[in-house]
Design a protein around this motif. Structure first.
Motif, PDB file in Angstrom:
ATOM      1  N   ASN A  90     -68.250 -46.824 -54.891  1.00  0.00           N
ATOM      2  CA  ASN A  90     -69.514 -46.125 -54.698  1.00  0.00           C
ATOM      3  C   ASN A  90     -69.365 -44.851 -53.864  1.00  0.00           C
ATOM      4  OD1 ASN A  90     -71.002 -48.030 -56.173  1.00  0.00           O
ATOM      5  ND2 ASN A  90     -71.283 -49.336 -54.376  1.00  0.00           N
ATOM      6  N   ALA A  91     -68.405 -44.832 -52.961  1.00  0.00           N
ATOM      7  CA  ALA A  91     -68.191 -43.658 -52.129  1.00  0.00           C
ATOM      8  C   ALA A  91     -67.629 -42.495 -52.932  1.00  0.00           C
ATOM      9  CB  ALA A  91     -67.273 -43.995 -50.963  1.00  0.00           C
ATOM     10  N   LYS A  92     -66.813 -42.803 -53.935  1.00  0.00           N
ATOM     11  CA  LYS A  92     -66.175 -41.770 -54.742  1.00  0.00           C
ATOM     12  C   LYS A  92     -66.862 -41.539 -56.079  1.00  0.00           C
ATOM     13  CE  LYS A  92     -61.574 -42.620 -52.790  1.00  0.00           C
ATOM     14  NZ  LYS A  92     -60.163 -42.972 -53.095  1.00  0.00           N
ATOM     15  N   ASN A  93     -67.849 -42.350 -56.410  1.00  0.00           N
ATOM     16  CA  ASN A  93     -68.539 -42.263 -57.700  1.00  0.00           C
ATOM     17  C   ASN A  93     -67.573 -42.396 -58.871  1.00  0.00           C
ATOM     18  OD1 ASN A  93     -71.131 -42.012 -56.624  1.00  0.00           O
ATOM     19  ND2 ASN A  93     -71.037 -39.774 -56.579  1.00  0.00           N
ATOM     20  N   THR A  94     -66.726 -43.405 -58.795  1.00  0.00           N
ATOM     21  CA  THR A  94     -65.782 -43.673 -59.869  1.00  0.00           C
ATOM     22  C   THR A  94     -65.946 -45.096 -60.377  1.00  0.00           C
ATOM     23  OG1 THR A  94     -64.036 -44.342 -58.318  1.00  0.00           O
ATOM     24  CG2 THR A  94     -64.086 -42.034 -59.009  1.00  0.00           C
ATOM     25  N   VAL A  95     -65.584 -45.301 -61.629  1.00  0.00           N
ATOM     26  CA  VAL A  95     -65.583 -46.626 -62.229  1.00  0.00           C
ATOM     27  C   VAL A  95     -64.302 -46.772 -63.040  1.00  0.00           C
ATOM     28  CG1 VAL A  95     -66.934 -45.830 -64.218  1.00  0.00           C
ATOM     29  CG2 VAL A  95     -66.829 -48.280 -63.673  1.00  0.00           C
ATOM     30  N   GLY A 119     -69.466 -39.806 -70.842  1.00  0.00           N
ATOM     31  CA  GLY A 119     -68.230 -39.053 -70.754  1.00  0.00           C
ATOM     32  C   GLY A 119     -67.756 -38.615 -72.121  1.00  0.00           C
ATOM     33  N   GLN A 120     -66.620 -37.914 -72.161  1.00  0.00           N
ATOM     34  CA  GLN A 120     -66.141 -37.322 -73.408  1.00  0.00           C
ATOM     35  C   GLN A 120     -65.443 -38.321 -74.322  1.00  0.00           C
ATOM     36  OE1 GLN A 120     -64.455 -37.274 -70.622  1.00  0.00           O
ATOM     37  NE2 GLN A 120     -62.252 -37.219 -71.024  1.00  0.00           N
ATOM     38  N   GLY A 121     -65.042 -39.452 -73.798  1.00  0.00           N
ATOM     39  CA  GLY A 121     -64.334 -40.455 -74.582  1.00  0.00           C
ATOM     40  C   GLY A 121     -62.829 -40.326 -74.456  1.00  0.00           C
ATOM     41  N   CYS A 165     -62.993 -43.238 -64.642  1.00  0.00           N
ATOM     42  CA  CYS A 165     -64.061 -42.290 -64.901  1.00  0.00           C
ATOM     43  C   CYS A 165     -64.622 -41.804 -63.575  1.00  0.00           C
ATOM     44  CB  CYS A 165     -65.161 -42.931 -65.744  1.00  0.00           C
ATOM     45  SG  CYS A 165     -66.565 -41.847 -66.097  1.00  0.00           S
ATOM     46  N   ALA A 166     -64.743 -40.499 -63.446  1.00  0.00           N
ATOM     47  CA  ALA A 166     -65.272 -39.898 -62.230  1.00  0.00           C
ATOM     48  C   ALA A 166     -66.565 -39.155 -62.536  1.00  0.00           C
ATOM     49  CB  ALA A 166     -64.251 -38.949 -61.612  1.00  0.00           C
ATOM     50  N   LEU A 182     -69.283 -36.445 -66.378  1.00  0.00           N
ATOM     51  CA  LEU A 182     -68.372 -37.577 -66.374  1.00  0.00           C
ATOM     52  C   LEU A 182     -67.060 -37.178 -67.038  1.00  0.00           C
ATOM     53  CD1 LEU A 182     -70.730 -40.502 -67.487  1.00  0.00           C
ATOM     54  CD2 LEU A 182     -70.133 -39.802 -65.164  1.00  0.00           C
ATOM     55  N   VAL A 183     -65.953 -37.496 -66.388  1.00  0.00           N
ATOM     56  CA  VAL A 183     -64.628 -37.231 -66.928  1.00  0.00           C
ATOM     57  C   VAL A 183     -63.848 -38.527 -66.963  1.00  0.00           C
ATOM     58  CG1 VAL A 183     -62.482 -35.957 -66.686  1.00  0.00           C
ATOM     59  CG2 VAL A 183     -64.644 -34.871 -66.067  1.00  0.00           C
ATOM     60  N   ALA A 184     -63.444 -38.937 -68.162  1.00  0.00           N
ATOM     61  CA  ALA A 184     -62.695 -40.170 -68.342  1.00  0.00           C
ATOM     62  C   ALA A 184     -61.227 -39.868 -68.602  1.00  0.00           C
ATOM     63  CB  ALA A 184     -63.275 -40.982 -69.498  1.00  0.00           C
ATOM     64  N   SER A 185     -60.373 -40.782 -68.179  1.00  0.00           N
ATOM     65  CA  SER A 185     -58.943 -40.634 -68.380  1.00  0.00           C
ATOM     66  C   SER A 185     -58.293 -42.012 -68.461  1.00  0.00           C
ATOM     67  CB  SER A 185     -58.308 -39.818 -67.247  1.00  0.00           C
ATOM     68  OG  SER A 185     -58.473 -40.470 -65.998  1.00  0.00           O
ATOM     69  N   GLY A 186     -57.044 -42.047 -68.899  1.00  0.00           N
ATOM     70  CA  GLY A 186     -56.282 -43.283 -68.898  1.00  0.00           C
ATOM     71  C   GLY A 186     -56.012 -43.894 -70.257  1.00  0.00           C
TER      72      GLY A 186
END
Length: 121
Positions: free
Chosen positions: A73-78, A112-114, A22-23, A4-8
């Protein structure tokens, strides 16, 4: 293994808005629930919002009406859209998914990493 990679995250003033993303990638058979948690200095980690695979959402009382969680759901992102931010929203925000890596595997929780969100008054 699920990654999991979070950003923003960022620094902003009271009343501002941010969008966290998050991806999820790696070995994924399916993802059941995706969500966001946060941990402020001196406090325990708490649930912010979750969304199920069918789109059912749940929010902490402290963010209802201000935050909106969504998923692709197609991209596995939230994503987490955060509006009307307050100083008490300052925390490290963590992406979380509950996923099955294989057809016969168990459902595990991944983090994810936070990403840091700081709201100044």
């Amino acid at each position: 293994q699920v990654q999991l990679v979070a950003s923003g995250g960022g620094l902003l003033h009271t009343g501002g808005s941010l969008r966290l993303s998050c991806a999820a990638s790696g070995r994924i058979f399916n993802i059941n629930v995706m969500g966001w948690y946060r941990q402020a200095p001196g406090k325990q980690r708490e649930l912010v919002a979750t969304i199920s695979s069918s789109g059912v959402t749940n929010y902490a009382d402290s963010v209802k009406g201000r935050f909106t969680i969504s998923r692709d759901n197609a991209k596995n992102t939230v994503d987490l859209q955060m509006n009307s931010l307050k100083p008490e929203d300052t925390a490290v925000y963590y992406c979380n998914v509950r996923a099955r890596a294989t057809l016969i595997g168990t459902v595990n929780s991944y983090w994810g990493q936070g990403t840091q969100v700081t709201v100044s008054s």
